[in-house]
Write an enzyme that holds these catalytic residues in place. Structure first.
Site, PDB file in Angstrom:
ATOM      1  N   HIS A  88       0.827  -1.209   0.000  1.00 23.15           N
ATOM      2  CA  HIS A  88       0.000   0.000   0.000  1.00 23.15           C
ATOM      3  C   HIS A  88       0.863   1.262   0.000  1.00 23.15           C
ATOM      4  O   HIS A  88       0.567   2.225  -0.722  1.00 23.15           O
ATOM      5  CB  HIS A  88      -0.912   0.002   1.218  1.00 23.15           C
ATOM      6  N   TYR A  98      -9.505   4.164   3.098  1.00 17.17           N
ATOM      7  CA  TYR A  98     -10.094   3.062   3.865  1.00 17.17           C
ATOM      8  C   TYR A  98     -11.569   3.317   4.153  1.00 17.17           C
ATOM      9  O   TYR A  98     -12.352   2.376   4.261  1.00 17.17           O
ATOM     10  CB  TYR A  98      -9.310   2.837   5.161  1.00 17.17           C
ATOM     11  N   GLU A 140       1.505   1.905   7.700  1.00 12.65           N
ATOM     12  CA  GLU A 140       1.791   2.754   6.541  1.00 12.65           C
ATOM     13  C   GLU A 140       2.296   4.120   6.976  1.00 12.65           C
ATOM     14  O   GLU A 140       3.217   4.678   6.351  1.00 12.65           O
ATOM     15  CB  GLU A 140       0.539   2.867   5.667  1.00 12.65           C
ATOM     16  N   TYR A 191      11.484  -3.391  -3.147  1.00  8.77           N
ATOM     17  CA  TYR A 191      11.021  -3.020  -4.478  1.00  8.77           C
ATOM     18  C   TYR A 191      10.600  -1.552  -4.486  1.00  8.77           C
ATOM     19  O   TYR A 191      10.423  -0.934  -3.436  1.00  8.77           O
ATOM     20  CB  TYR A 191       9.833  -3.896  -4.910  1.00  8.77           C
ATOM     21  N   ARG A 206       3.252  -0.291 -11.344  1.00  5.35           N
ATOM     22  CA  ARG A 206       3.719  -1.650 -11.078  1.00  5.35           C
ATOM     23  C   ARG A 206       4.905  -1.589 -10.117  1.00  5.35           C
ATOM     24  O   ARG A 206       5.654  -0.605 -10.093  1.00  5.35           O
ATOM     25  CB  ARG A 206       4.149  -2.368 -12.357  1.00  5.35           C
ATOM     26  N   VAL A 381       6.103 -12.351  -3.455  1.00  6.28           N
ATOM     27  CA  VAL A 381       5.209 -12.625  -4.569  1.00  6.28           C
ATOM     28  C   VAL A 381       5.141 -11.382  -5.442  1.00  6.28           C
ATOM     29  O   VAL A 381       4.910 -10.288  -4.942  1.00  6.28           O
ATOM     30  CB  VAL A 381       3.796 -12.997  -4.072  1.00  6.28           C
ATOM     31  N   PRO A 384      -0.462  -9.589  -6.748  1.00  5.49           N
ATOM     32  CA  PRO A 384      -1.277  -9.886  -5.564  1.00  5.49           C
ATOM     33  C   PRO A 384      -0.788 -11.162  -4.874  1.00  5.49           C
ATOM     34  O   PRO A 384      -0.421 -12.131  -5.531  1.00  5.49           O
ATOM     35  CB  PRO A 384      -2.683 -10.091  -6.155  1.00  5.49           C
TER      36      PRO A 384
END
Length: 391
Positions: A88, A98, A140, A191, A206, A381, A384
């Site tokens: 997120h 949210y 977050e 990432y 992405r 992963v 998702p």
């Protein structure tokens, strides 16, 4: 944690909600994107939505979180929340979103379950939702603060300083901040998100693993042609172009202790493992490191030369490559799929996995059968996290 009254209600209704969760999440996304089409255009991955994988991941996360609350009421599933929060934060998700999700998710629950959603049931699931949401918001906020990122200010322009064609369908981009400022703090295995404008006016996002050690003067991402953003990068981005890039996030990072490591990857999953190897070589890591990779062929194995060379710089390392097609394989390379049966695993090894889900499930099973504790097996992963939805 979950109140006793709500816990009893959740325990009683979890089977029914679990059975309908796929329908609920499908209806939720339909409602959400009808009310807020900009979210599908500029935030959510359109490819994952079309394939249904994002819906599966959301369903799995909700079910796993609720199950954890009732089975272990004394603790919150923070490890799962941490992983989701990193994703997120890399997208710039804000607390106000949210509220939007809550509105459409609970409307979807009522539409699908109808009269079964009594006031008591609604209150219990509302409590579950806000325990999960507030937990994510708190994590977050911490992640944003660590990088000095203000809400709504996720993106920073970076310049492509070099482009390298690794294989027929994999390209590496070297990047530096366009403003000339310092690089944000990163850890090997993390990432960044990349946002690009597409021809239809959408700005799709992405995530790409950093494929070099975080101590470099530039950052690298290695991109396989797979989906519309990756295709855009392959077809349109050259040296000198600018990209919108987030700060680095991700919880698949190396331990601070010097323990034996297994770095196992397949396909483009090699990227975070290469960053880890680069970091280990830079820091003179002395504990044993076992490098495992599986691919279609040596020609498809992106960063193969770099992977072997970095492992060779370590004091104690072993390299094992498997290929389904062994044409042009080197001496010592193996044929077929990754098989750890005769790979030495030091006592106390910590395993890091990245690649397609079938690969990671197979390797995880092999490790468990070899006596490696589940807590010592870590994974990343791409896309998702369907492991939550199917584990």
């Amino acid at each position: 944690m979950l109140s006793p009254a709500s816990a009893a209600t959740i325990r009683a209704t979890l089977p029914a909600v679990g059975a309908a969760i796929g329908d609920i999440t499908e209806r939720f996304y339909d409602r959400l994107f009808t009310a807020h089409p900009e979210l599908l255009r500029d935030l959510f991955n359109r490819g994952n939505q079309a394939a249904g994988t994002q819906r599966q991941a959301l369903a799995g996360a909700i079910a796993a979180f609720a199950t954890g609350l009732v089975e272990h009421p004394e603790q919150r599933p923070d490890a799962m929340l941490e992983r989701i929060a990193h994703k997120h934060a890399s997208l710039g998700v804000t607390p106000g979103q949210y509220e939007v999700v809550h509105t459409h998710l609970f409307a979807a629950i009522v539409e699908v379950l109808g009269d079964a959603v009594t006031e008591e049931v609604a209150a219990a699931w509302d409590e579950v939702y806000w325990l999960m949401a507030n937990g994510l918001i708190a994590i977050e906020a911490r992640l944003y603060a660590q990088h000095g990122v203000l809400l709504g200010d996720t993106w920073r322009p970076w310049v492509v300083t070099e482009r390298t064609q690794e294989t027929a369908d994999v390209v590496t981009f070297r990047l530096r901040p366009a403003d000339g400022g310092p690089l944000p703090t990163a850890r090997a295995g993390q990432y960044v998100s990349v946002r690009v404008p597409l021809e239809d006016g959408a700005r799709q996002i992405r995530q790409y693993s950093l494929s070099g050690a975080p101590g470099k003067e530039t950052r690298t991402i290695t991109v396989k042609r797979d989906g519309e953003v990756s295709a855009h990068l392959h077809d349109h981005v050259r040296e000198g172009d600018r990209l919108d890039v987030s700060a680095p996030y991700g919880d698949l990072v190396l331990p601070d202790t010097r323990t034996p490591l297994l770095l196992a990857s397949a396909g483009i999953g090699v990227t975070p493992m290469l960053a880890m190897l680069d970091h280990l070589a830079e820091t003179d890591y002395a504990a044993p490191v076992t490098v495992v990779h599986g691919d279609r062929s040596p020609a498809d194995h992106a960063l193969r030369t770099e992977q072997r060379a970095l492992a060779g710089k370590l004091t104690d390392s072993a390299v094992h490559f498997w290929y389904e097609n062994t044409e042009d394989a080197e001496q010592g390379d193996r044929a077929g799929l990754v098989d750890l049966a005769d790979v030495a695993l030091p006592e106390g090894v910590q395993a890091y996995l990245c690649g397609p889900l079938p690969f990671m499930r197979a390797v995880r099973t092999q490790l468990l059968e070899r006596g490696v504790p589940a807590a010592a097996i870590h994974y990343e992963v791409f896309g998702p996290d369907l492991w939550l939805a199917t584990a």
